[in-house]
Write a protein that holds these residues in place. Structure first.
Motif, PDB file in Angstrom:
ATOM      1  N   UNK A   1       0.856  -1.059   0.012  1.00  0.00           N
ATOM      2  CA  UNK A   1       0.004  -0.045   0.202  1.00  0.00           C
ATOM      3  C   UNK A   1       0.720   1.199   0.076  1.00  0.00           C
ATOM      4  N   UNK A   2       2.148   1.235   0.585  1.00  0.00           N
ATOM      5  CA  UNK A   2       2.990   2.470   0.552  1.00  0.00           C
ATOM      6  C   UNK A   2       4.145   1.943  -0.074  1.00  0.00           C
ATOM      7  N   UNK A   3       4.329   1.942  -1.354  1.00  0.00           N
ATOM      8  CA  UNK A   3       5.570   1.616  -1.922  1.00  0.00           C
ATOM      9  C   UNK A   3       6.886   1.768  -1.607  1.00  0.00           C
ATOM     10  N   UNK A   4       7.738   0.990  -1.956  1.00  0.00           N
ATOM     11  CA  UNK A   4       9.352   1.362  -1.450  1.00  0.00           C
ATOM     12  C   UNK A   4       9.540   2.589  -2.569  1.00  0.00           C
ATOM     13  N   UNK A   5      10.280   3.389  -1.804  1.00  0.00           N
ATOM     14  CA  UNK A   5      10.644   4.596  -2.836  1.00  0.00           C
ATOM     15  C   UNK A   5       9.576   5.935  -2.703  1.00  0.00           C
ATOM     16  N   UNK A   6       8.368   5.737  -2.053  1.00  0.00           N
ATOM     17  CA  UNK A   6       7.558   6.730  -2.091  1.00  0.00           C
ATOM     18  C   UNK A   6       8.062   7.880  -1.688  1.00  0.00           C
ATOM     19  N   UNK A   7       9.130   7.864  -0.727  1.00  0.00           N
ATOM     20  CA  UNK A   7       9.469   8.786  -0.118  1.00  0.00           C
ATOM     21  C   UNK A   7      10.332  10.122  -1.184  1.00  0.00           C
ATOM     22  N   UNK A   8      10.466   9.353  -2.108  1.00  0.00           N
ATOM     23  CA  UNK A   8      11.238  10.246  -3.080  1.00  0.00           C
ATOM     24  C   UNK A   8      10.382  11.191  -3.978  1.00  0.00           C
ATOM     25  N   UNK A   9       9.064  11.004  -3.849  1.00  0.00           N
ATOM     26  CA  UNK A   9       8.058  11.418  -4.728  1.00  0.00           C
ATOM     27  C   UNK A   9       8.198  13.278  -4.456  1.00  0.00           C
ATOM     28  N   UNK A  10       8.534  13.519  -3.274  1.00  0.00           N
ATOM     29  CA  UNK A  10       8.378  15.169  -3.098  1.00  0.00           C
ATOM     30  C   UNK A  10       9.820  15.325  -2.303  1.00  0.00           C
ATOM     31  N   UNK A  11      10.119  16.708  -2.375  1.00  0.00           N
ATOM     32  CA  UNK A  11      11.342  17.377  -1.791  1.00  0.00           C
ATOM     33  C   UNK A  11      12.746  16.615  -1.988  1.00  0.00           C
ATOM     34  N   UNK A  12      13.857  16.794  -1.396  1.00  0.00           N
ATOM     35  CA  UNK A  12      15.119  16.220  -1.947  1.00  0.00           C
ATOM     36  C   UNK A  12      15.538  15.294  -0.637  1.00  0.00           C
ATOM     37  N   UNK A  13      15.549  14.219  -0.727  1.00  0.00           N
ATOM     38  CA  UNK A  13      16.166  13.125   0.221  1.00  0.00           C
ATOM     39  C   UNK A  13      17.537  13.549   0.180  1.00  0.00           C
ATOM     40  N   UNK A  14      18.136  13.162   1.650  1.00  0.00           N
ATOM     41  CA  UNK A  14      19.705  13.311   1.876  1.00  0.00           C
ATOM     42  C   UNK A  14      20.140  14.989   2.110  1.00  0.00           C
ATOM     43  N   UNK A  15      19.576  15.861   1.313  1.00  0.00           N
ATOM     44  CA  UNK A  15      20.112  17.056   1.267  1.00  0.00           C
ATOM     45  C   UNK A  15      21.270  17.660   0.477  1.00  0.00           C
ATOM     46  N   UNK A  16      21.308  18.903   0.157  1.00  0.00           N
ATOM     47  CA  UNK A  16      22.515  19.134  -0.747  1.00  0.00           C
ATOM     48  C   UNK A  16      23.878  18.940   0.073  1.00  0.00           C
ATOM     49  N   UNK A  17      24.245  19.240   1.318  1.00  0.00           N
ATOM     50  CA  UNK A  17      25.451  19.090   2.082  1.00  0.00           C
ATOM     51  C   UNK A  17      25.738  17.531   1.789  1.00  0.00           C
ATOM     52  N   UNK A  18      24.918  16.638   2.122  1.00  0.00           N
ATOM     53  CA  UNK A  18      25.346  15.322   2.059  1.00  0.00           C
ATOM     54  C   UNK A  18      25.585  14.891   0.449  1.00  0.00           C
ATOM     55  N   UNK A  19      24.823  15.340  -0.520  1.00  0.00           N
ATOM     56  CA  UNK A  19      25.023  14.913  -1.600  1.00  0.00           C
ATOM     57  C   UNK A  19      26.414  15.567  -2.399  1.00  0.00           C
ATOM     58  N   UNK A  20      26.681  16.643  -1.693  1.00  0.00           N
ATOM     59  CA  UNK A  20      27.935  17.300  -2.285  1.00  0.00           C
ATOM     60  C   UNK A  20      29.125  16.425  -1.341  1.00  0.00           C
ATOM     61  N   UNK A  21      28.942  16.127  -0.340  1.00  0.00           N
ATOM     62  CA  UNK A  21      30.066  15.241   0.151  1.00  0.00           C
ATOM     63  C   UNK A  21      30.407  13.862  -0.442  1.00  0.00           C
TER      64      UNK A  21
END
Length: 381
Positions: free
Chosen positions: A121-141
């Motif tokens: 009912x709540x598929x894997x990866x649903x959290x990626x549908x809005x916003x930016x997971x992890x944040x820019x500082x982590x993605x830059x690191x």
């Protein structure tokens, strides 16, 4: 310091994706195990200090503090609180750890710990549908790297030199062990049958009897064109819930209850967030060191089978007896309902310890982001 003991542990059967549990809301599914725990122990839910409930994808059906609404769905008094815990795949194991810590510290006397995930009912990866997971500082690191558990599993297989044949042998053995455990009735004392759509569901339904290296050979790699990880040597997308009642020896005696096991030691560790799934190795080392035990002191290990390379790399690094590893099969065979898996593994491990009279059991879970929990419990009866 006070002790913390497990008085009882129950779980639902694990439903496969879009299977028997897919029509049941996560709050209602959680309520089924909460109700079963009360029915089995006779504990008045009004005396429960808190319900600590693991859940990973906290959106949609699983949003708005699912732990609190599980309590209300079970019909428990409104004054009983609930909190939702998220440590990725180890969420309900962390709920068990946190409940034990609170009891040992004297802040709580009676706690229910567990978790749920309804991945249908709540598929894997649903959290990626809005916003930016992890944040820019982590993605830059970690620029240039992908936070993918599947890629992490591929990296582990490469680092430990694990071939597809080895992984598929492990996967097929998981099915065989799970089938033997089901046929032997190993789960019957703690599985709560669930009625859904007029049908009673009582057995883990992801199991594929007859799975072999040959039957897995036709599956295509899932994450790399020339990779070794595929659907057959990975954990299944599933639905399920589990709950444990945790208190002190003294309080259990007052309630006329006989504890099953003592919470011995817990630890959590971080590791490389790119390979992501190696955390159980340092977490196991850490919990054994804290417990003053050796790997040979442990009678059974539950290492979550998120992907076959995870327990195999863990086995290579720890030197544990492979016969003691996941003797009832694992998530490759029966599924991995994320937020419920830690508590489900604990109920399974406790059942194994009781049947075989094993003094110590150790459970560990790899988790998204590169963390891992490890917990040791000690059998009391």
């Amino acid at each position: 310091m006070r002790d913390a003991v497990i008085v009882d542990a129950v779980r639902t059967p694990i439903g496969k994706r879009n299977g028997s549990l897919s029509t049941v809301h996560a709050a209602d599914l959680s309520a089924r195990v909460l109700t079963a725990l009360v029915d089995r122990t006779g504990v008045d839910p009004a005396t429960v200090d808190d319900v600590m409930w693991g859940c990973v994808t906290q959106i949609g059906d699983q949003s708005s503090n699912i732990g609190r609404f599980a309590v209300l769905a079970a019909g428990w008094p409104e004054h009983v609180p609930g909190v939702t815990v998220n440590r990725a795949c180890g969420s309900s194991q962390q709920a068990v750890d946190s409940a034990a810590h609170a009891v040992m510290a004297g802040q709580y006397d009676l706690v229910v710990a567990g978790g749920v995930e309804t991945m249908s009912r709540v598929p894997l990866g649903s959290h990626r549908t809005t916003g930016q997971p992890y944040g820019p500082a982590v993605l830059e690191r970690y620029e240039g790297f992908e936070f993918s558990q599947g890629i992490g599993a591929e990296l582990i297989a490469e680092r430990w030199g694990l071939s597809r044949k080895q992984l598929d042998e492990f996967a097929s053995a998981s099915h065989a062990k799970a089938a033997a455990a089901i046929d032997d009735g190993a789960f019957e004392d703690h599985v709560v049958p669930i009625e859904a759509d007029g049908t009673k569901f009582a057995v883990d339904e992801g199991l594929r009897r007859g799975t072999s290296v040959e039957t897995l050979a036709g599956l295509r790699p899932s994450f790399k064109e020339d990779g070794v990880i595929h659907a057959g040597n990975s954990s299944q997308i599933s639905d399920g819930a589990a709950a444990l009642l945790i208190t002190t020896t003294e309080r259990a005696r007052e309630l006329g209850l006989a504890p099953l096991a003592r919470y011995h030691t817990g630890a959590v560790s971080g590791a490389d967030p790119i390979a992501m799934l190696t955390g159980p190795i340092p977490a196991t080392e850490k919990v054994l060191r804290r417990a003053g035990l050796s790997i040979d002191d442990i009678g059974v290990f539950e290492v979550n089978e998120a992907f076959a390379p995870v327990p195999l790399a863990w086995l290579a690094e720890t030197g544990a007896d492979p016969e003691r590893l996941n003797p009832l099969g694992g998530a490759i065979a029966v599924g991995h309902p994320l937020g419920g898996s830690g508590a489900i593994l604990m109920t399974r491990m406790l059942a194994r310890m009781r049947r075989r009279e094993l003094r110590y059991g150790l459970q560990t879970m790899c988790e998204g982001g590169g963390t891992a929990n490890a917990t040791i419990i000690e059998l009391l009866r």
